[in-house]
Design an enzyme around this catalytic site. Sequence first.
Site, PDB file in Angstrom:
ATOM      1  N   LYS A   1     -11.980  -4.293 -10.741  1.00 15.90           N
ATOM      2  CA  LYS A   1     -10.943  -4.242 -11.762  1.00 15.90           C
ATOM      3  C   LYS A   1     -11.244  -5.101 -12.996  1.00 15.90           C
ATOM      4  CE  LYS A   1      -7.293  -3.309  -8.371  1.00 15.90           C
ATOM      5  NZ  LYS A   1      -6.675  -2.077  -8.889  1.00 15.90           N
TER       6      LYS A   1
ATOM      7  N   GLY B   1      -3.950 -14.744  -3.942  1.00 12.38           N
ATOM      8  CA  GLY B   1      -4.956 -14.059  -4.743  1.00 12.38           C
ATOM      9  C   GLY B   1      -4.913 -14.431  -6.206  1.00 12.38           C
TER      10      GLY B   1
ATOM     11  N   MET C   1      -6.037  -7.496  -9.123  1.00  5.50           N
ATOM     12  CA  MET C   1      -4.741  -7.015  -8.644  1.00  5.50           C
ATOM     13  C   MET C   1      -3.691  -8.109  -8.754  1.00  5.50           C
ATOM     14  SD  MET C   1      -3.299  -4.301  -7.585  1.00  5.50           S
ATOM     15  CE  MET C   1      -1.659  -3.893  -6.998  1.00  5.50           C
TER      16      MET C   1
END
Length: 288
Positions: A79, A138, A142
């Site tokens: 990403k 995280g 994302m």
Amino acid sequence: MTSEPVSAPHSRTIDRDTVLCVSLAARPSNIGTRFHNHLYNQLGLNYVYKAFAPTDLADAVAGIRGLPIRGAAVSMPYKEAVIDLVDVMEPSASAIDSVNTVVNDQGVLHAYNTDYQAVADLLAASSFDRAAPAAIAGSGGMAKAVVAALRDTGFTDVTIVARNGETGSALAERYGFRHLADLGDARPVTLLNATPVGMTGGEDESEMPFAPEVVAAASGCLDVVAMPPDTPMVRVLRARGCEVISGDAVIAGQAAAQFALYTGVTPTPEQIRAASEYSRSSDTAARS
């Protein structure tokens, strides 16, 4: 009550005019493939969708431009890496420096992020307490989408839990939240997972993004892992009657937005629901 079986789409002929869309993922599943192809069939669109696990991301993106391929879904861990390979960062992607969708417009590659909108819509529709402490695991691509959605849906007390101090601190500072390498004694009310933890389908505590005692104290969660959607954290909280948003809801929302970008056609909520059900109508097919 027995649910009605989910019917498969009718077969169609692929010809020289068929438009190709793909996904680029380290661990591709059939979920997106079944979702998109179901809608193409149901709506009579001459498109086909194929999942790939690229061995070289730059070569894969060059192939999108050169073949030409109409669009590509971009999954972990690409990403952020794909940013330097596209031509135009659209606002949804540039705002959070993360890409999950590439659209090829006559050789010009436009990057979008539909993860953000999917998560924001789900959070806005939830009953999660926006003033209560929340923690997200995280700090990658994302996580950027989820953290932006948290801020934009009114969450004010958010901790980003990431071992990578550089990316975790940068993400927290960007949105006015805090970063910790470990929650320690903190017990957030809402837990969010934006890591691959839980993807293996394991049953033990090591497959949860937070310590078992943290999960046990929570009142709800959102997990972006879509395969399987019933991750250990989701199962634990759902069994206690807590509000849970699982990854299948996230992937359906972002995939529907991708579909509209690729085709120019916006499916109805009923069509999206049917495509999502079909994409998961066979666990074997979805995971193979």
